[in-house]
Scaffold this active site. Structure first.
Site, PDB file in Angstrom:
ATOM      1  N   HIS A   1       5.098 -31.943   8.926  1.00 50.63           N
ATOM      2  CA  HIS A   1       4.589 -30.590   8.661  1.00 50.63           C
ATOM      3  C   HIS A   1       3.617 -30.597   7.490  1.00 50.63           C
ATOM      4  CE1 HIS A   1       7.508 -29.326  11.536  1.00 50.63           C
ATOM      5  NE2 HIS A   1       8.514 -29.763  10.787  1.00 50.63           N
TER       6      HIS A   1
ATOM      7  N   HIS B   1       8.434 -25.120   8.349  1.00 50.64           N
ATOM      8  CA  HIS B   1       7.333 -25.845   8.988  1.00 50.64           C
ATOM      9  C   HIS B   1       5.967 -25.543   8.381  1.00 50.64           C
ATOM     10  CE1 HIS B   1       9.604 -26.638  13.038  1.00 50.64           C
ATOM     11  NE2 HIS B   1      10.321 -26.951  11.958  1.00 50.64           N
TER      12      HIS B   1
ATOM     13  N   ASP C   1       0.860  -1.192   0.000  1.00 53.27           N
ATOM     14  CA  ASP C   1       0.000   0.000   0.000  1.00 53.27           C
ATOM     15  C   ASP C   1       0.898   1.244   0.000  1.00 53.27           C
ATOM     16  OD1 ASP C   1       0.876   0.332   2.605  1.00 53.27           O
ATOM     17  OD2 ASP C   1      -1.129   0.318   3.515  1.00 53.27           O
TER      18      ASP C   1
ATOM     19  N   THR D   1       2.218  -1.910   8.969  1.00 50.78           N
ATOM     20  CA  THR D   1       2.603  -2.902   9.985  1.00 50.78           C
ATOM     21  C   THR D   1       2.805  -4.293   9.414  1.00 50.78           C
ATOM     22  OG1 THR D   1       0.274  -3.396  10.338  1.00 50.78           O
ATOM     23  CG2 THR D   1       1.258  -1.728  11.790  1.00 50.78           C
TER      24      THR D   1
ATOM     25  N   CYS E   1       2.818  -3.357   4.094  1.00 51.74           N
ATOM     26  CA  CYS E   1       1.992  -2.193   4.440  1.00 51.74           C
ATOM     27  C   CYS E   1       2.646  -1.550   5.662  1.00 51.74           C
ATOM     28  CB  CYS E   1       0.524  -2.586   4.648  1.00 51.74           C
ATOM     29  SG  CYS E   1       0.198  -3.638   6.081  1.00 51.74           S
TER      30      CYS E   1
END
Ligand code: RB5
Length: 194
Positions: free
Chosen positions: A180, A145, A55, A114, A112
């Site tokens: 996994h 994993h 963004d 955060t 973005c």
């Protein structure tokens, strides 16, 4: 049909009709061996195609990571945004994730402020396992994993040099499979039945 299957079939069809046939018509003087060499040079991708998007809050951050990876020889498909004008992170998270889900790009990088909003958005796309990281350890383990196929970073959280380190580790770590893979399958089963 799974998206990757559809993508492969469509790709092969387009390759034959819009690539191979017109090419043979134009170059009927070449032998098969010459055709193969030319096709190989044009089409073989040594590095995986990486989708990238952000963004406005992470626009400059994206540009730096894009330049960094291009310099290293990666091929990137940039889904924007292309300026600091305000946009909605969800549009970019979903667009990048869709390109990974349909097999056009092998992995996706989304940024973005955060990393949170854009990772949530990417994770809404079927087949996407996006991780938001601010240190290399989780980035590495998320590949080993969880077989993550999208990496989200927060431009307001992680410094650019640390971000480059996280991206490097994430791109260069493989999935371990085994137990996994069974867990990933459980997630996919849930996704496909709800
Ligand atoms: C934009 O101001 C900000 O909300 C966005 O970049 C992101 O941090 C959302 O999760």
């Amino acid at each position: 049909m799974p998206p990757l299957f559809n993508f492969t079939v469509n790709y092969c069809r387009d390759l034959v009709f819009f690539g191979v046939l017109p090419y043979l018509k134009r170059n009927s003087n070449r032998n098969v061996f010459q055709h193969l060499i030319i096709w190989f040079i044009k089409n073989i991708r040594i590095m995986p195609l990486i989708a990238i998007g952000s963004d406005h809050a992470a626009f400059e951050f994206k540009e730096e990571i894009r330049a960094y990876l291009t310099e290293k020889g990666y091929e990137l498909k940039d889904f924007g945004t292309y300026s600091t004008a305000r946009v909605d992170y969800c549009d970019y998270g979903v667009t990048v994730a869709e390109s990974v889900a349909r097999g056009e790009c092998e992995k996706g990088l989304v940024f973005c402020g955060t990393g949170v909003g854009i990772s949530i958005s990417a994770n809404k796309v079927k087949g996407i396992r996006a991780v938001v990281c601010s240190e290399p350890y989780s980035a590495k383990l998320s590949r080993e994993h969880n077989d993550t196929n999208v990496l989200a970073l927060g431009a307001r959280v992680v410094g650019i040099e640390l971000a480059k380190m996280i991206v490097d580790i994430w791109l260069n770590t493989g999935f371990e499979g085994g137990r996994h893979a069974d867990r990933i399958e459980k997630i996919s089963n849930y996704e496909n039945t709800h």
